[in-house]
Design a protein around this motif. Structure first.
Motif, PDB file in Angstrom:
ATOM      1  N   GLN A  93      12.448 -34.528 -98.208  1.00  0.00           N
ATOM      2  CA  GLN A  93      13.597 -33.717 -98.612  1.00  0.00           C
ATOM      3  C   GLN A  93      13.385 -32.230 -98.329  1.00  0.00           C
ATOM      4  N   GLU A  94      12.196 -31.861 -97.872  1.00  0.00           N
ATOM      5  CA  GLU A  94      11.857 -30.441 -97.749  1.00  0.00           C
ATOM      6  C   GLU A  94      12.201 -29.835 -96.391  1.00  0.00           C
ATOM      7  N   ASN A  95      12.700 -30.644 -95.471  1.00  0.00           N
ATOM      8  CA  ASN A  95      13.100 -30.135 -94.154  1.00  0.00           C
ATOM      9  C   ASN A  95      11.966 -29.423 -93.413  1.00  0.00           C
ATOM     10  N   LEU A  96      10.799 -30.044 -93.430  1.00  0.00           N
ATOM     11  CA  LEU A  96       9.676 -29.519 -92.655  1.00  0.00           C
ATOM     12  C   LEU A  96       9.936 -29.726 -91.165  1.00  0.00           C
ATOM     13  N   ASN A  97       9.352 -28.853 -90.351  1.00  0.00           N
ATOM     14  CA  ASN A  97       9.422 -29.033 -88.897  1.00  0.00           C
ATOM     15  C   ASN A  97       8.235 -29.835 -88.373  1.00  0.00           C
TER      16      ASN A  97
ATOM     17  N   THR B 169       6.115 -26.580 -81.306  1.00  0.00           N
ATOM     18  CA  THR B 169       6.851 -25.403 -80.833  1.00  0.00           C
ATOM     19  C   THR B 169       7.093 -25.376 -79.334  1.00  0.00           C
ATOM     20  N   GLY B 170       6.372 -26.202 -78.584  1.00  0.00           N
ATOM     21  CA  GLY B 170       6.459 -26.145 -77.131  1.00  0.00           C
ATOM     22  C   GLY B 170       5.677 -24.996 -76.527  1.00  0.00           C
TER      23      GLY B 170
ATOM     24  N   MET C  39      14.309 -19.177 -84.859  1.00  0.00           N
ATOM     25  CA  MET C  39      13.957 -20.339 -85.687  1.00  0.00           C
ATOM     26  C   MET C  39      12.742 -20.004 -86.554  1.00  0.00           C
ATOM     27  N   VAL C  40      12.783 -20.467 -87.803  1.00  0.00           N
ATOM     28  CA  VAL C  40      11.659 -20.289 -88.716  1.00  0.00           C
ATOM     29  C   VAL C  40      11.016 -21.660 -88.947  1.00  0.00           C
TER      30      VAL C  40
ATOM     31  N   VAL D 168       2.110 -15.676 -80.634  1.00  0.00           N
ATOM     32  CA  VAL D 168       3.290 -15.942 -79.784  1.00  0.00           C
ATOM     33  C   VAL D 168       4.589 -15.491 -80.450  1.00  0.00           C
ATOM     34  N   ARG D 169       4.441 -14.745 -81.559  1.00  0.00           N
ATOM     35  CA  ARG D 169       5.593 -14.165 -82.268  1.00  0.00           C
ATOM     36  C   ARG D 169       6.616 -15.225 -82.681  1.00  0.00           C
ATOM     37  N   VAL D 170       6.076 -16.261 -83.296  1.00  0.00           N
ATOM     38  CA  VAL D 170       6.921 -17.313 -83.875  1.00  0.00           C
ATOM     39  C   VAL D 170       6.996 -17.070 -85.381  1.00  0.00           C
ATOM     40  N   ASN D 171       8.185 -17.137 -85.935  1.00  0.00           N
ATOM     41  CA  ASN D 171       8.359 -16.969 -87.370  1.00  0.00           C
ATOM     42  C   ASN D 171       8.124 -18.301 -88.077  1.00  0.00           C
ATOM     43  N   GLY D 172       7.407 -18.262 -89.173  1.00  0.00           N
ATOM     44  CA  GLY D 172       7.200 -19.498 -89.920  1.00  0.00           C
ATOM     45  C   GLY D 172       6.075 -19.386 -90.922  1.00  0.00           C
TER      46      GLY D 172
END
Length: 280
Positions: A54-58, A261-262, A1-2, A28-32
């Protein structure tokens, strides 16, 4: 997941939040990515938020002046954030915007990390100076953590009284003017300066004089520019234990990142690195 993350506010061109969260992602080697989303008060906030949806932010953080203005645009608000009346973190889950407030818990985490004994002691007497949004969040966190004596002092006592309404069943709170608090500093184990007094460029100002403080007391200031405020310098001269404001910045961000991200990222050397950045 990005992950697509960001910060909403104005002005935020010098915000260190991108550095903090990109450091978390690397650890923690998370892509984003984490970007600044500056919204000028001169623009239509509702239109800007509609485009953002509309930007689909997390997820994203919100800072001044939008911590309260964002509330009508959220699908859900965490009960703690609802009590505080402000949101600084939004998590996007199944298309819904859910608001949280990590300021108070971030502050408490930063304090306990440096002084773990504070959470273990009985009848710790706490004094909060100021009665703005930061005070409200910190007070809420202390009440929920089970602190039994948390007093508030402010220039206008009515604002302090409003915050005291958040007290839980086990918390006793007295409210004072700043002048009254000056005469009472000797009774407290922990004194926290929660206002913007002493922030650059007014670095020679202090919210109250610390004429007398209890031996072994902890004195804290949420201002982090400068790192060592005039208020903390007073405390240092009197032999108090110090707690610096830049650590709150790190730990409230840690909590936000955890919501998105948990993953709970250890702060480690970031405390020293951020201090070095802020000191130039």
């Amino acid at each position: 997941m990005v992950y697509r993350l960001g910060l909403i506010g104005y002005p935020i061109e010098h915000s260190l939040s991108p550095w903090i969260h990109e450091s978390f992602m690397n650890q923690v080697r998370v892509n984003g990515s984490y970007r600044r989303i500056e919204i000028s008060p001169d623009t239509n906030f509702q239109d800007e938020i509609s485009m953002l949806k509309q930007e689909n932010l997390n997820g994203f953080n919100i800072t001044v002046p939008y911590k309260q203005k964002i509330l009508p645009f959220l699908d859900q608000v965490d009960p703690g954030a609802a009590d505080i009346g402000a949101v600084n973190t939004v998590c996007v889950k199944d298309g819904e915007w859910i608001g949280y407030n990590t300021d108070g818990m971030g502050y408490l985490r930063s304090l306990v990390e440096e002084y773990p004994e504070i959470i273990k002691q009985d009848k710790v007497h706490v004094l909060l100076l100021g009665a703005g949004g930061a005070c409200r969040g910190i007070y809420h966190a202390f009440v929920n953590a089970g602190f039994t004596n948390v007093d508030i002092a402010n220039r206008t006592i009515e604002k302090a009284e409003e915050i005291a309404l958040l007290q839980g069943g086990g918390t006793v709170t007295e409210v004072f003017t700043l002048e009254e608090a000056t005469r009472l500093t000797g009774r407290y184990d922990l004194i926290i300066q929660t206002s913007s007094v002493g922030m650059k460029p007014e670095t020679d100002t202090s919210i109250i004089p610390l004429n007398q403080i209890k031996k072994g007391a902890i004195v804290s200031d949420i201002v982090y520019q400068p790192i060592k405020t005039a208020f903390l310098q007073q405390a240092d001269d009197l032999g108090a234990k110090l707690h610096y404001g830049h650590t709150m910045l790190l730990y409230q961000a840690q909590y936000s990142f955890e919501i998105w991200t948990g993953k709970r990222v250890p702060i480690g050397e970031m405390d020293r690195e951020l201090k070095t950045i802020l000191e130039g």
